[in-house]
Structure formats: C-alpha cells, structure tokens
Design an enzyme around this catalytic site. Sequence first.
Site, PDB file in Angstrom:
ATOM      1  N   ASP A   5     -42.502 -10.826 -16.872  1.00 24.81           N
ATOM      2  CA  ASP A   5     -42.338 -10.459 -15.463  1.00 24.81           C
ATOM      3  C   ASP A   5     -40.974 -10.960 -14.977  1.00 24.81           C
ATOM      4  O   ASP A   5     -40.711 -12.164 -14.956  1.00 24.81           O
ATOM      5  CB  ASP A   5     -43.478 -11.099 -14.656  1.00 24.81           C
ATOM      6  CG  ASP A   5     -43.518 -10.592 -13.219  1.00 24.81           C
ATOM      7  OD1 ASP A   5     -42.561  -9.908 -12.809  1.00 24.81           O
ATOM      8  OD2 ASP A   5     -44.494 -10.896 -12.523  1.00 24.81           O
ATOM      9  N   ASP A  23     -40.501  -3.837 -13.478  1.00 29.94           N
ATOM     10  CA  ASP A  23     -40.058  -5.199 -13.807  1.00 29.94           C
ATOM     11  C   ASP A  23     -41.093  -6.013 -14.578  1.00 29.94           C
ATOM     12  O   ASP A  23     -40.958  -7.227 -14.688  1.00 29.94           O
ATOM     13  CB  ASP A  23     -39.684  -5.937 -12.528  1.00 29.94           C
ATOM     14  CG  ASP A  23     -40.882  -6.159 -11.616  1.00 29.94           C
ATOM     15  OD1 ASP A  23     -41.925  -5.534 -11.845  1.00 29.94           O
ATOM     16  OD2 ASP A  23     -40.759  -6.948 -10.666  1.00 29.94           O
ATOM     17  N   GLU A  24     -42.107  -5.380 -15.108  1.00 33.13           N
ATOM     18  CA  GLU A  24     -43.222  -6.116 -15.672  1.00 33.13           C
ATOM     19  C   GLU A  24     -43.886  -5.328 -16.793  1.00 33.13           C
ATOM     20  O   GLU A  24     -44.039  -4.119 -16.690  1.00 33.13           O
ATOM     21  CB  GLU A  24     -44.234  -6.321 -14.532  1.00 33.13           C
ATOM     22  CG  GLU A  24     -45.304  -7.304 -14.789  1.00 33.13           C
ATOM     23  CD  GLU A  24     -46.262  -7.378 -13.589  1.00 33.13           C
ATOM     24  OE1 GLU A  24     -45.800  -7.158 -12.445  1.00 33.13           O
ATOM     25  OE2 GLU A  24     -47.437  -7.624 -13.816  1.00 33.13           O
TER      26      GLU A  24
END
Length: 380
Positions: free
Chosen positions: A11, A106-107
């Site tokens: 993350d 983003d993860e």
Amino acid sequence: MEDSRVIILIDADAFFAAIEQRDHPEYRGKPVIVGARPGTRGVVSTCSYEARKYGVRSAMPISQAYRLCPHGIYLPPNFKVYSEVSKAMFEICEKYTPIVEPVSIDEGYLDVTPSDGVSIARKIREEIRETLGMTVTAGVSYCRYLAKMAAEENKPDGLGVVTRENALDFLNDLPVGKLPGVGPRTVETLLQHGVRTCGDLRTMPPAWFEKTFGKFGTRLYELAFGIDDTPVGVWRAAKSVSEETTFEEDQTDKEFLIAVLARLSQDVGFRLRESRYSARTVSIKVRYSNFDTITRAKSLPAPVSSDPDIFQAAKDLFEKLQSGRPVRLLGVGASNLSDQGVAQPMLLGGKSWDKASQAVDALRKKYGKKVINLGAAIRK
DNA sequence: TCTGGGGTCCTAGGACCC
DNA sequence: TCTGGGGTCCTAGGACCC
C-alpha cells in the site's frame, strides 16, 4: 485452499501527495492536499502526512480541509502521472510473483506462497523506494484481510506481520471498525450489543452472528477468528460501468440536464465499447440539493452499447421523474453486462451508426473524450 | 461543514410463471 | 371462501471500499 499461504499487501503511502512531493522538492515537508479546487464542491483525494497533522483526511470536503489548513498546498490530481507510477510499482511486484492483484491505483495483494513473505516484502519496499522515490507500507500474513490490517497498523513506511500464532492477539484490542466491511453503521449496531473490539466479538455465541447480521454475520465470525480463504489474483469481469457528475451549482434547467445526460451516456458508451461490453440495463442517478439520491433503472429487450441507445433509455428514465427539483448530481450507468462484443444499434437505421460510432471512438481515443459530442450534448 | 466518482455486494418487495 | 410454494427477473436502496 492450500494449507498455508503467504500473502503480502503493498500500500503506497499518501500516494498522490507523495508523487507530487517527489516531483516538486519545494513541496516536501509541507502539507500537500491533492483533490478538488478549494472553494468548489469536491473532496480531498489524498493528503500528505504533514496535512494530516491539521486534521485533513481523504474524502473530506475540500472546503473543510481549507478551513483546517488554509496555508496548505492545494493541487489538482494528475492521473496520468499517477497511473504510470502505479504501473511501475506493480511491475516491481511482478518480479517476485506472478500472482499480483491490484485492488486500486496504489494498493495490491501478492501471493508469494511458499516463500518467505517478510524478506520479499522488505525487498519490494526497498526496490520501490530506490527506483520510484516513494515509500510503501507492506503487510504480511496467511490471509488477505490480516495482511491488509497488518499494513494498516504500520503506516506509513512500515512493515507489519501477522502470523497464525499471534493473529488473535493482534486482533484483540483493535476496534471492530478496522475489520474490512465493518463501517460506521455496523460499528453502531455492534456497540449496541456491547461489542467494541475484535476481542469482544469473540465472546459472542456463534449463533448470534448470523441471527444479528444474516449472511454478513458468518463473515464477521470468521474475521473475528482470523479465518479468510479469499484467494488472491482471480480476475473478475466488470459488472457495471457508470459516469456521474456533480454540478458546482444545483441545476433546474431541463434542457441542460438532458444535455448532460447525453454527454454521460456517450462516456459510458465509449467505455463499454472500448472493453467490448454491451449492457441490457441502463440506469440513471439523480441527487437533489438536499442530498436525497434516487436511482432508476430500465432493462431492455436486447443488450446495447451505442451512445444513442444508452441516451434514449437514460432520457426516458429522467423524463418519467417529472420533478422540477434542483439537481446536484446526475449519473448514467450500464449493468447486466455481456461480453458478446458491440451490440447491434437499435436506432438510426442500424449499420450507419455503427460506422460513425467507430470513427468517433477512434478520435476520442486519440484526442480525449471532449472532441466529439452527440447532438444533445453540445449545447452547454 | 456540507458531503467526488467509480465500483461491489446484499436485501427486500413485486411481477410473473409453473 | 379461502387460498400453496418455489423460482426467476427486475427495481430501488443502502452499506461499504478505494
């Protein structure tokens, strides 16, 4: 599911804001807030940790953020840059395992079974720092949600590990709201039953879970006890495609609203055709000034994917509403998707539209979605 | 203080059919 | 006069996530 898996969640820390700080050294160490322009109806996308000190948070109205942090650096999102960094980040992950499942820009989850998750997580964090100039937090565990929670508890720039041996200890004092799928409403209900922490949850009788929460209760029971078999890396087809827009000022002009509906229909149609889907159900979403939000849906005899077909359905739904109330938000959605390529258009005598539509899509792909508009969408 | 945009999943009620 | 049960499809709304 195999006996024991090794799962990592990666993350990125304050992703959008971190990229802006990386690319603009003068922003470093300062409260950076990426999102809507202050003074508009919009929210914070991401903010730097410096901004969080002032109480600014993701999804907060930008006007509130501005009051909390008037001297902050307010920036519009630059999705093109973020997407490229995101791509590079996942490419790094793929060097360590083919089983990578991005869950957002983003993860993402990785399944690295049967390797040493902690050493791989360290290497990935290091490589991302070196080559992309940003930090990520990693969580390592034997299942997805605990990998996620392990990361959550170690932000930013951290690495958390939850093993089978310490899973229940790890969960014990954490508030139930940290469990995935447990939002404010569920927290409230749980509190009424005297349940505040994940440890409290484990003291409840097994039958209580389903009785109180139905199907979700079973899931909740498993979350309380460190059980989660959800696999990593299974591709799932999209179930719906939608576009919506919130106006800076509430709108009452019907002609204008219809024109917006046309534009949204085009955007939905374009995305549908781009991914070779057609849709049997078209829906609209209307949010009024008091935030009351309604949806209306219409299932068609055959799947559609052309702009006029979608627009016609959306317009029908909208006209049935017959309310002159000021509109804050308007949306168009397509669901009941099927894969059989681009559907036959029902309007404008078949084939001709198909050709026109393809030509328009090609232009849009090349120059962006603003180049060409359907008749009703041109009027502004 | 005023609340984006894009999704997923679940529930509940009604229509309709056998 | 009182009256089934099951299944599917559809619509609308709500909770939740990033």
